[in-house]
Design an enzyme around this catalytic site. Structure first.
Site: not given
Lengths: 264, 639
Positions: B21, B97, B150, B152, B527
């Site tokens: 995001d 992301g 971003k 703005d 084993s």
């Protein structure tokens, strides 16, 4: 090393990995420009001969020029050609849009070939720049039994160390041209003088930029009648390569639906 | 196209990383649009599709093509798109992301030469941003541009940008990742991507494209020592043609070359090709080649071609940093297949030195290694393998780890861990006495005979009998018995699978110490898990022989010497092998003794003969502890 040498070298590396790790192996030959380049690269990788069968998924709907090309070059290139007919249209998912149904016959053809020949590897000539869902592909792309592609569970692919181990019943699609662009393909065709179906070259103002079957492939308006002119045209065009492939555009997710069920 | 021969040609691969995001796909979509790289009609399609979903133009749809991504508005897989700047062609790899999709981010970043790290100005550096930055460092991406996105949303505030830019640059510098530039952008509106932003007149720096165009290309590896990982050997008549890609250095006809691990040498006789303009006489890094050699040597896939004086390293143990991508935790004792170049070898995670905390960039020993964690580990194999250190030569300095059908990790090899391994596992530290000196004095070589089988199959009885016989022959011999160890060294362990693994890991380390003293070690352990037996083999490293003491469950249960089967059937012992816990029959043991069908004496005789042949009689010493590093005789060529 220039661009084309690098692309060629990586494709050869990929083909040699596939041949070493995955048997039985086959290559899909759609008879289009990309798969001709792929056969050419295989001849380079294996020093003049293609050491596995090449498969044409035959819908019976190719152009006559395409069939003529197949007959001539399968002999000239000494290919071990398998051209089994694809299953009929009645056997495909009827909920797909009309033209996608025609294309889906090829998906069934792939499934049929994988099962019939017990293939562990199938080489296909898709490229990342052709279409957004193809951009998500891996070079070695495992397919579960049933031929489905689950993009959510794709394996990590690191540093050309490809994952070739798959469970019984599954197979790997190998994409040696994934990193090529359309214009690279044409520049390579020019450099190597690779023969093509003549429909790629303009006649009466039209040519095929992407070659599929009759009925679901449309020509573009173009006067490019030779390889040089096509390269010049590609440098200026902004039209998408597969714009003439009608089944890609019938609905927003048509192509993705085709691919998750095994389309190339 | 004219290209400097020493610079890698082709589109410049860059990766776009950052927290979910923070706007990576949007940045790319907008960049494509603003440079005229979107196909005709795509911008209109995006407007239409976005409107249809009641959103403003969603540039990320250009990349997030898959229906699922459109519906969930996140990027699942890495996508590659090409774009043309005024200067050159780029291939941009959009890396997801979201934490869940880290394997896809790594797939994308593994191919990149530079990174654009997108940071949301309203969020700042997150844990995810730091993890991505560390992975870039680990994957060898050395240059980055930071896009503070971003802007703005923060009113194009210069001080916010300055603070984040400096914070990010400091963090990257601590990873030796050079932050070439930090640029304030608003991806959605295209500010400072292809065009300078009118809304950030205070910014005098470059746009994103200008910053990308000045990034130097990675230097080709032509000047490094020769490395070619053999992919295959093709037979053409009598000719055997070796194929592979030159990863670094050069190769020409007549060059003396050496093959690892055999270290046999030959000269390049000729290059083979089809449809090339002229015969090939020389080749260099990045070229795929096919060639013949002057000597009749045994060469196979996985061998490394180098020069004799500047060859790769060989070891049975390395220290590596890995990113763990599989579900669940990574544990010590995990056995995996490791691919380096074109060779694959079985390795065991013999130590975990810690998991990375991306905040303080330190490896913490107390932290478990979970999915998507980065860890520092020691990987150990029973046979020496060929590699380089990552900082010396990248291609053979990294490896992929495979579990079953799945790639579960990638790693970079930081150092050869042989010295560390000896110090860690030997009571006295590095020794001045060689294994050969011990073998000469003992008149036999050291070896581990690992007796595996169901409870009651006769392992301990055979071990005691064999020890006596060997002692009588004058051998230096020791027994490691499962029951005995559980009373002492391993008294803190139970019978859950993890405890069983730890029990065997400790036993294997002890066996290794005894082996280093030149002893013949007879180990008797149920084993039951094949993966644990592989782990043991890898930890021991030296001569190791798996002996399957075979007796059917019915026979063992009928014998029930210790009364354990009765208790297990009654439910008073949980996780009892063969009853309530799985037994995996050995698939390829070196020896099988069938105590169910043959007498004890006969089985003991068979075992003793096997030990005499493998550890005591002529030639055994020469095989040494690293048998496979010995040269392979040319006679085995056409075997």
């Amino acid at each position: 090393m220039n661009d084309l040498d690098l692309l060629e070298s990586r494709s050869i590396f990929i083909l040699r990995e596939a041949f070493n790790k995955l048997r039985p192996l086959a290559m899909l030959w759609s008879l289009g420009k990309d798969s001709n380049v792929m056969i050419w690269l295989a001849k380079k990788a294996f020093l003049g001969k293609v050491p596995f069968p090449v498969m044409h998924l035959d819908t019976g709907l190719e152009f006559p020029e395409t069939y003529a090309f197949r007959e001539r070059y399968s002999a000239e290139w000494q290919l071990d050609l398998i051209a089994d007919p694809c299953p009929p249209i009645e056997s495909v998912d009827q909920s797909l849009p009309n033209d996608a149904r025609l294309a889906a016959r090829k998906s069934l053809g792939v499934t049929q070939a994988v099962e019939r020949y017990g293939l562990k590897g199938l080489i296909a000539g898709i490229r990342r720049d052709e279409q957004a869902t193809r951009a998500k592909e891996r070079v070695f792309s495992p397919r579960a039994a049933g031929n489905t592609w689950d993009f959510r569970t794709q394996p990590p692919e690191l540093w050309d160390m490809f994952a070739a181990d798959v469970p019984p019943g599954a197979h790997v699609r190998i994409h040696p041209l994934l990193h090529w662009n359309e214009i690279d393909i044409w520049c390579y065709i020019k450099r190597e003088s690779i023969p093509l179906v003549p429909l790629y070259f303009a006649k009466n103002g039209e040519r095929y930029r992407s070659l599929g079957e009759i009925g679901i492939t449309r020509p573009i308006t173009s006067n490019a009648s030779n390889v040089d002119e096509i390269i010049t045209e590609l440098k200026t065009t902004r039209a998408a390569e597969r714009a003439g492939r009608t089944m890609d555009h019938e609905s927003e997710d048509a192509f993705e639906r085709l691919r998750t069920t095994g389309y190339l | 196209m004219t290209i400097n021969d020493n610079v890698i040609a082709g589109a410049f691969p860059i990766v776009i990383v950052g927290h979910v995001d923070h706007g990576k796909s949007t940045l790319i979509g907008r960049l494509l649009n603003d440079t005229g790289s979107l196909p005709e009609g795509k911008a209109e399609e995006l407007r239409r599709v976005s409107k249809h979903r009641g959103m403003a133009v969603e540039w990320s749809f250009a990349l997030d093509a898959l229906q699922l991504e459109r519906d969930q508005a996140i990027t699942v897989d890495s996508t590659q798109v090409w774009f043309q700047s005024p200067l050159r062609r780029y291939v941009i790899i959009d890396a997801p992301g979201h934490l869940e999709f880290l394997r896809n981010m790594i797939t994308g970043a593994a191919q990149a030469e530079a990174a654009v790290i997108v940071v949301d100005a309203t969020q700042g550096l997150t844990e995810q941003t730091k993890r991505h930055a560390y992975l870039l460092h680990l994957l060898g991406v050395s240059q980055a541009i930071v896009a503070i996105n971003k802007m703005d949303k923060v009113d194009f505030d210069r001080s916010i940008f300055n603070r984040l830019a400096s914070e990010m640059k400091t963090h990257l510098a601590s990873l030796s990742l050079e932050a070439v530039n930090a640029i304030p952008v608003s991806a959605r509106e295209g500010d400072n991507l292809a065009k300078p932003s009118a809304r950030m007149a205070w910014w005098n720096g470059p746009t994103l494209i200008e910053a990308l165009d000045v990034l130097p290309r990675r230097r080709a590896t032509i000047d490094k020592p020769l490395r070619l990982a053999v992919q295959d050997v093709y037979h053409e008549g009598d000719e055997r043609i070796i194929v592979g890609r030159i990863e670094s250095g050069r190769l020409k006809v007549g060059d003396p070359i050496s093959f690892w691990p055999t270290q046999r040498t030959a000269r390049v006789k000729s290059f083979q090709s089809w449809s090339t303009a002229a015969p090939i006489l020389s080749a260099a890094a990045t070229q795929s080649v096919a060639f013949t050699i002057t000597e009749d040597l045994f060469v196979e896939r996985g061998h490394v071609v180098a020069t004799a004086d500047r060859g790769p390293r060989q070891s049975t143990s390395v220290r590596a940093r890995l990113f763990w991508l599989a579900p669940g935790h990574l544990h010590v004792g995990k056995t995996l297949r490791m691919r380096v170049g074109t060779s694959t070898v079985s390795v065991t995670v013999s130590a975990i030195h810690g998991a990375l905390d991306v905040d303080d960039l330190a490896f913490h020993q107390d932290r478990a290694v979970a999915t998507n964690d980065i860890a520092e580990v020691r990987l150990t194999s029973s046979v020496p393998f060929t590699f380089d250190l990552f900082h010396e030569n990248e291609t053979l300095g990294r490896a992929v780890l495979i579990d079953g059908y799945n790639v579960v990790a990638g790693c970079v090899i930081d150092r050869d861990a042989d010295v560390a391994a000896i110090t860690a596992s030997s009571a006295t530290g590095a020794s001045t006495i060689t294994i050969h000196e011990r073998a000469r004095r003992n008149k036999h070589q050291g070896a581990v005979y690992w007796l595996t089988g169901l409870s009651g199959a006769g392992k301990s009885t055979l071990a005691i009998g064999l020890q006596q016989k060997l002692f009588d022959l004058g051998a230096q011999v020791a027994i490691l018995d499962g029951d005995a160890l559980r009373r002492g060294l391993n008294s803190d362990l139970g019978y859950a699978p993890q405890d069983r693994t730890e029990n065997l890991r400790r036993a294997a380390e002890v066996a290794k110490i005894l082996l280093e003293t030149g002893s013949i070690v007879i180990a008797a352990f149920i084993s039951p898990a094949a993966s644990d037996r592989d782990m043991v083999r890898n930890i021991v490293g030296g001569p190791f022989h798996e002996v399957f003491v075979n007796a059917d469950l019915a026979i063992c249960e009928a014998r029930d010497v210790k009364g354990l089967y009765a208790k297990a059937r009654a439910g008073s012992i949980a996780e009892f092998t063969g009853i309530s816990s799985a037994w995996e029959t050995p698939e390829h043991p070196e020896l099988v003794v069938n105590t169910g069908a043959e007498s004890y004496e006969k089985c003991l005789e068979k075992l003793l003969t096997y030990v005499r042949v493998t550890a005591i009689e002529g030639g055994a010493i020469a095989k040494g502890s690293h048998a496979s590093s010995a040269a392979v005789p040319a006679g085995s060529l056409r075997a």
